[in-house]
Design a protein around this motif. Structure first.
Motif, PDB file in Angstrom:
ATOM      1  N   ALA A   2       0.813  -1.211   0.000  1.00  0.00           N
ATOM      2  CA  ALA A   2       0.000   0.000   0.000  1.00  0.00           C
ATOM      3  C   ALA A   2       0.850   1.265   0.000  1.00  0.00           C
ATOM      4  CB  ALA A   2      -0.950  -0.006   1.199  1.00  0.00           C
ATOM      5  N   THR A   3       1.892   1.307   0.847  1.00  0.00           N
ATOM      6  CA  THR A   3       2.687   2.527   0.956  1.00  0.00           C
ATOM      7  C   THR A   3       4.090   2.398   0.374  1.00  0.00           C
ATOM      8  OG1 THR A   3       3.572   1.955   3.145  1.00  0.00           O
ATOM      9  CG2 THR A   3       1.470   3.157   3.088  1.00  0.00           C
ATOM     10  N   THR A   4       4.476   1.209  -0.046  1.00  0.00           N
ATOM     11  CA  THR A   4       5.870   0.957  -0.432  1.00  0.00           C
ATOM     12  C   THR A   4       5.950   0.080  -1.684  1.00  0.00           C
ATOM     13  OG1 THR A   4       6.628   1.120   1.865  1.00  0.00           O
ATOM     14  CG2 THR A   4       8.067  -0.042   0.325  1.00  0.00           C
ATOM     15  N   THR A   5       6.877   0.442  -2.569  1.00  0.00           N
ATOM     16  CA  THR A   5       7.252  -0.422  -3.683  1.00  0.00           C
ATOM     17  C   THR A   5       8.700  -0.824  -3.477  1.00  0.00           C
ATOM     18  OG1 THR A   5       5.740   0.768  -5.152  1.00  0.00           O
ATOM     19  CG2 THR A   5       7.386  -0.650  -6.196  1.00  0.00           C
ATOM     20  N   SER A   6       8.963  -2.141  -3.481  1.00  0.00           N
ATOM     21  CA  SER A   6      10.300  -2.653  -3.195  1.00  0.00           C
ATOM     22  C   SER A   6      10.809  -3.495  -4.354  1.00  0.00           C
ATOM     23  CB  SER A   6      10.281  -3.517  -1.925  1.00  0.00           C
ATOM     24  OG  SER A   6       9.814  -2.774  -0.820  1.00  0.00           O
ATOM     25  N   TYR A   7      12.103  -3.355  -4.632  1.00  0.00           N
ATOM     26  CA  TYR A   7      12.755  -4.100  -5.699  1.00  0.00           C
ATOM     27  C   TYR A   7      13.978  -4.826  -5.139  1.00  0.00           C
ATOM     28  CZ  TYR A   7      10.119  -1.144  -8.971  1.00  0.00           C
ATOM     29  OH  TYR A   7       9.140  -0.491  -9.671  1.00  0.00           O
ATOM     30  N   THR A   8      14.307  -5.950  -5.772  1.00  0.00           N
ATOM     31  CA  THR A   8      15.527  -6.679  -5.456  1.00  0.00           C
ATOM     32  C   THR A   8      16.329  -6.882  -6.734  1.00  0.00           C
ATOM     33  OG1 THR A   8      14.365  -7.844  -3.684  1.00  0.00           O
ATOM     34  CG2 THR A   8      16.488  -8.735  -4.368  1.00  0.00           C
ATOM     35  N   PHE A   9      17.654  -6.681  -6.629  1.00  0.00           N
ATOM     36  CA  PHE A   9      18.545  -6.804  -7.785  1.00  0.00           C
ATOM     37  C   PHE A   9      19.742  -7.676  -7.429  1.00  0.00           C
ATOM     38  CE2 PHE A   9      16.364  -2.779  -8.295  1.00  0.00           C
ATOM     39  CZ  PHE A   9      16.008  -2.778  -9.642  1.00  0.00           C
ATOM     40  N   SER A  10      20.219  -8.369  -8.446  1.00  0.00           N
ATOM     41  CA  SER A  10      21.497  -9.057  -8.361  1.00  0.00           C
ATOM     42  C   SER A  10      22.532  -8.201  -9.076  1.00  0.00           C
ATOM     43  CB  SER A  10      21.387 -10.433  -9.027  1.00  0.00           C
ATOM     44  OG  SER A  10      22.646 -11.055  -9.059  1.00  0.00           O
ATOM     45  N   CYS A  11      23.583  -7.812  -8.345  1.00  0.00           N
ATOM     46  CA  CYS A  11      24.625  -6.936  -8.883  1.00  0.00           C
ATOM     47  C   CYS A  11      25.972  -7.630  -8.641  1.00  0.00           C
ATOM     48  CB  CYS A  11      24.603  -5.581  -8.189  1.00  0.00           C
ATOM     49  SG  CYS A  11      22.955  -4.841  -8.031  1.00  0.00           S
ATOM     50  N   GLY A  12      26.365  -8.482  -9.571  1.00  0.00           N
ATOM     51  CA  GLY A  12      27.563  -9.279  -9.337  1.00  0.00           C
ATOM     52  C   GLY A  12      27.319 -10.212  -8.171  1.00  0.00           C
ATOM     53  N   HIS A  13      28.190 -10.143  -7.163  1.00  0.00           N
ATOM     54  CA  HIS A  13      28.037 -10.996  -5.985  1.00  0.00           C
ATOM     55  C   HIS A  13      27.406 -10.247  -4.813  1.00  0.00           C
ATOM     56  CE1 HIS A  13      30.087 -14.316  -7.836  1.00  0.00           C
ATOM     57  NE2 HIS A  13      31.119 -13.537  -8.154  1.00  0.00           N
ATOM     58  N   VAL A  14      26.603  -9.242  -5.148  1.00  0.00           N
ATOM     59  CA  VAL A  14      25.907  -8.448  -4.127  1.00  0.00           C
ATOM     60  C   VAL A  14      24.424  -8.421  -4.453  1.00  0.00           C
ATOM     61  CG1 VAL A  14      25.498  -6.046  -3.449  1.00  0.00           C
ATOM     62  CG2 VAL A  14      27.789  -6.986  -3.291  1.00  0.00           C
ATOM     63  N   GLU A  15      23.605  -8.531  -3.421  1.00  0.00           N
ATOM     64  CA  GLU A  15      22.157  -8.329  -3.574  1.00  0.00           C
ATOM     65  C   GLU A  15      21.794  -6.942  -3.061  1.00  0.00           C
ATOM     66  OE1 GLU A  15      18.818 -11.283  -2.455  1.00  0.00           O
ATOM     67  OE2 GLU A  15      18.778  -9.748  -0.856  1.00  0.00           O
ATOM     68  N   LEU A  16      21.008  -6.219  -3.853  1.00  0.00           N
ATOM     69  CA  LEU A  16      20.548  -4.879  -3.491  1.00  0.00           C
ATOM     70  C   LEU A  16      19.035  -4.876  -3.410  1.00  0.00           C
ATOM     71  CD1 LEU A  16      20.747  -1.732  -3.189  1.00  0.00           C
ATOM     72  CD2 LEU A  16      20.756  -1.641  -5.705  1.00  0.00           C
ATOM     73  N   GLN A  17      18.511  -4.418  -2.281  1.00  0.00           N
ATOM     74  CA  GLN A  17      17.075  -4.183  -2.139  1.00  0.00           C
ATOM     75  C   GLN A  17      16.848  -2.681  -2.054  1.00  0.00           C
ATOM     76  OE1 GLN A  17      15.530  -6.418   1.182  1.00  0.00           O
ATOM     77  NE2 GLN A  17      15.770  -8.385   0.143  1.00  0.00           N
TER      78      GLN A  17
END
Length: 814
Positions: A238-253
């Protein structure tokens, strides 16, 4: 073994795909009609972020992992070099004629010495340098090029109406219709030549305004392009849109939170959103991480050619960047396809995160990040398309996530004009007058607000799922921020709250009553005070004597100027009925009749009008005005009948027994007559005089929710059963005239069902529209049921109507 591995890989990616929420567009920063930024399409890094109108308002995010760069947010905006400048870049004169010239006028060899010369742009509005008031315009620009580069060339064009464009005698573009801004149209290689060139254009005015400006540009060869990160998930709450990415050997949310908690009006009115980052190692090894974030100054302009300035400062333990137009034309424009060009955009990072901030163009800023060489100037004055850049160091990141955040805010100085008075934003009404202090307060509140938003998001979804199932819950969470962000909260000079809608991409009206009506359920569920804010201005308009007709006004003006109705035609039965029904809904939601008592006198005038004119409506518009005028509209008649019953209900609560008896008796008799006149066997007709037609009778839902008992339950059942035979792949059509529909009305119609199975049968097709449509824009409420494409409208508040089933359950209406 290889085949098995391939199957396993396919299953893995299939699971990832299924886990991701789907929407036509994804809300990122959502506060009001001017501060509203979205990701159009399925990948956060697949396109430039945009204002809800579709104009680019770039937010750009890049993560550096062990010296390698991955773009996770937005796409680089194209930057261009001028070949033949348009008038927004450089003054120029063009040869022109209003009379049809001889054949071959578009060719390089044509002699245009007899034509007039004048400064562009040409048009009939105040921005035109040369007035054009005829039907036809013929335009020529002759220019020379010393060398033709290998860079991609574009026609830069702004036109109204139909246009044919020639370059060196060859047609490079044709379009019937008009645009509201410059478009960049690719030109095939080989047409532009070394030496003499001629750009020739014919424009035909068919209706309305006239306009022409044109030039040529090429892509900047020095553009920095960074490879995209791999998006593995997106989640809408409702109030938040969240994404997850793979960036090499790092995960970014990455999370975008606009804390629109409607029980806290001051918080909801504060135009500050959070962007939070969580980074962790995925291979058990430490990795060096920095995150770049850039916000374009185009968030603070209506068109990118407007001059801007930007500043860097620090205050209240925050590192701050700020930008706004040089001109600052506060509340000088009104209309639909407009963006704010006054006030200031702020980007703020807590100083504890040791961010490096700087100002430059987007391309310069990316080069600075790549080269680790940052400009140090504290201000840039009178420039264009600047980038507010922040680099947040995360240091050496292990498998334990590292969390950091930043804030985006907008100080609009004056929010709307209300009957001649420019109203201040809510936060200025108490406490500090400095927006930096609002940012400091938001910074302090971040941990608690993050938690409150998470709790609220979970409860909304659980409540919605209980009411109507998973697909219904998904539609509600998708609609929540959109419905709020199509409004502005301010306070009237008399202290009344105003929650003023903008009629997005329908006509730009402010506080349209028949937009309030479908939007109302969300605010009845979460804070009826905001629904009062949607009605107060309309009540004032009549009670002050400024609006003298015996029914409610359609609107208060054109956004953001609420100085009186500007829509060209009244909707007498529609708006009178809407105001009375919604006042009755407030009465039920609050459990008292105080609000109705305050406005009883003017509501009595409207009720009397409906008593005379409402049952068998004359040829007039209703809220579905896009479908045209309609006489003897049976659904509009239902609205009048229900409004009279609601008026009687409120009269009874006020102790006005005689009035209650009179109007309830009339409403009951009207309902009986309606059932005879509209009857068409297995359903009720679209109009009283045209059988073998049908329409959604969504106005009946208030008979059910307010427990008026004007219509027998058999009426609801007959209609529901009939509608279930008329559904298409992407929903129930609005009526028998066309196959398009309104998803808000389907939700209302579905709520007439007396069982969950039938309710869900109506929801599934519109859920399919929302998740499968090719129309990648903020959720449209008007779409085609045969192919799932939007018909019109986007980003409107009426999706608040999706909450009608939750409202019914809150009121224990089954």
């Amino acid at each position: 073994m290889r085949k098995l591995s391939l199957v396993a890989l396919c299953l893995f990616f299939n699971l990832i795909t299924k886990a991701q929420d789907k929407a036509p567009a994804y809300p990122l920063i959502t506060h009001d009609a001017y501060f509203s930024i979205w990701s159009f399409g399925d990948g956060l890094n697949q396109s430039v972020t945009k204002h809800w109108t579709g104009k680019e308002q770039s937010l750009l995010g890049v993560i550096k992992v062990d010296g390698k760069f991955y773009r996770f947010l937005g796409e680089e905006s194209k930057s261009f070099k001028e070949i033949l400048p348009a008038a927004d870049a450089l003054k120029y004169q063009a040869s022109y004629s209003f009379d049809k010239p001889e054949a071959g006028w578009e060719n390089n060899s044509y002699n245009d010495n007899a034509w007039k010369k004048a400064e562009a742009p040409f048009g009939d509005d105040n921005s035109a340098k040369t007035k054009w008031n005829s039907d036809d315009l013929y335009f020529r620009r002759t220019f020379n090029i010393a060398n033709v580069s290998a860079a991609k060339k574009y026609l830069k064009l702004n036109h109204d109406d139909n246009v044919i464009v020639y370059l060196n005698g060859k047609v490079i573009y044709k379009k019937n219709g008009w645009v509201s801004d410059y478009t960049y149209l690719p030109i095939k290689d080989g047409i532009l030549q070394k030496g003499k060139n001629v750009l020739a254009i014919y424009v035909k005015n068919t209706a309305g305004g006239r306009y022409l400006d044109a030039g040529l540009v090429e892509e900047d060869a020095d553009n920095v392009n960074i490879a995209p990160a791999t998006q593995t998930n997106v989640s809408i709450k409702a109030t938040t849109t969240s994404y997850t990415f793979s960036c090499g050997h790092v995960e970014l949310q990455v999370g975008f939170t606009s804390p629109l908690l409607l029980n806290d009006i001051k918080l909801t009115a504060r135009p500050i959103s959070y962007i939070n980052y969580a980074v962790k190692s995925t291979d058990g090894k430490p990795h060096s991480v920095d995150i770049f974030f850039g916000a374009s100054s185009n968030l603070a302009v209506n068109t990118p050619n407007q001059s801007v300035s930007a500043w860097k400062s620090s205050k209240n333990n925050l590192s701050i960047l700020k930008t706004g137009t040089v001109e600052q034309p506060v509340l000088k424009k009104r209309g639909d396809d407009l963006r704010i060009d006054w006030g200031y955009l702020y980007v703020a990072v807590p100083t504890k995160f040791n961010a490096t901030q700087f100002i430059g163009t987007q391309n310069e800023s990316l080069k600075s990040f790549v080269d680790s060489k940052y400009p140090e100037q504290a201000q840039v004055l009178n420039s264009k398309s600047l980038n507010l850049s922040s680099i947040i160091p995360f240091g050496s990141v292990s498998s334990t996530p590292v969390d950091k955040y930043m804030m985006l805010g907008y100080d609009d100085l004056k929010s709307v004009e209300y009957f001649g008075e420019k109203l201040q934003p809510v936060w200025r009404l108490s406490g500090s007058q400095q927006f930096e202090d609002q940012l400091a307060e938001a910074n302090t509140q971040y941990p608690s607000l993050k938690n409150k938003c998470a709790i609220f998001d979970a409860k909304l979804y659980a409540d919605a799922e209980k009411s109507g199932g998973k697909e219904y819950a998904d539609m509600c969470k998708m609609a929540y921020r959109q419905a709020i962000a199509a409004h502005k909260i301010v306070y009237a000079p008399n202290g009344d709250i105003l929650f003023l809608s903008k009629e997005n991409f329908s006509n730009g009206s402010i506080n349209t009553v028949d937009v309030t009506y479908p939007s109302a359920p969300q605010f009845l569920v979460y804070n009826p005070e905001l629904l009062k804010g949607m009605l107060n201005g309309i009540f004032y308009y009549s009670e002050s004597g400024k609006w003298k007709k015996p029914f409610a006004a359609h609107d208060l003006g054109t956004y953001p100027l609420a100085n009186g109705q500007t829509y060209g035609e009244d909707m007498p039965v529609e708006e009178a009925g809407n105001m009375i029904i919604l006042t009755a809904a407030i009465t039920k939601a609050e459990g008292n009749v105080k609000y109705a008592e305050k406005h009883w006198e003017v509501m009595s005038v409207w009720a009397n009008y409906l008593l005379r004119e409402g049952f068998d409506p004359a040829n007039q518009l209703c809220t579905d005005d896009f479908a045209g005028h309609l006489a003897r509209n049976s659904n509009l008649s239902v609205k009048a009948i229900v409004a009279l019953g609601a008026y009687a209900q409120m009269a009874q609560l006020l102790g006005k027994a005689d009035v209650a008896t009179k109007y309830r008796t009339a409403a009951l008799q009207m309902a009986r007559n309606w059932m005879k006149l509209a009857d068409d066997g297995d359903h009720y007709a679209l109009t009283f005089n045209d059988k073998n037609t049908w329409s959604q009778k969504y106005n009946l839902v208030w008979d059910k929710l307010l427990k008026l008992d004007l219509f027998p339950k058999e009426v609801y059942k007959k209609e529901i059963n009939f509608y279930l035979t008329k559904q298409k792949d992407f929903g129930l059509p609005l009526d028998s005239r066309r196959t398009y529909t309104k998803s808000d009305w389907i939700m209302w119609t579905a709520t007439l069902a007396d069982n969950e199975t039938d309710f869900r049968k109506f929801i599934s097709p519109i859920y399919r529209f929302a998740t499968e449509t090719e129309s990648k824009v903020p959720l449209s409420d008007w779409h085609e049921t045969t192919n799932g494409k939007m018909t019109g409208f986007q980003a409107r508040s009426v999706v608040g109507g999706y909450f009608i089933k939750m409202l019914a359950d809150k009121w224990n209406i089954k």
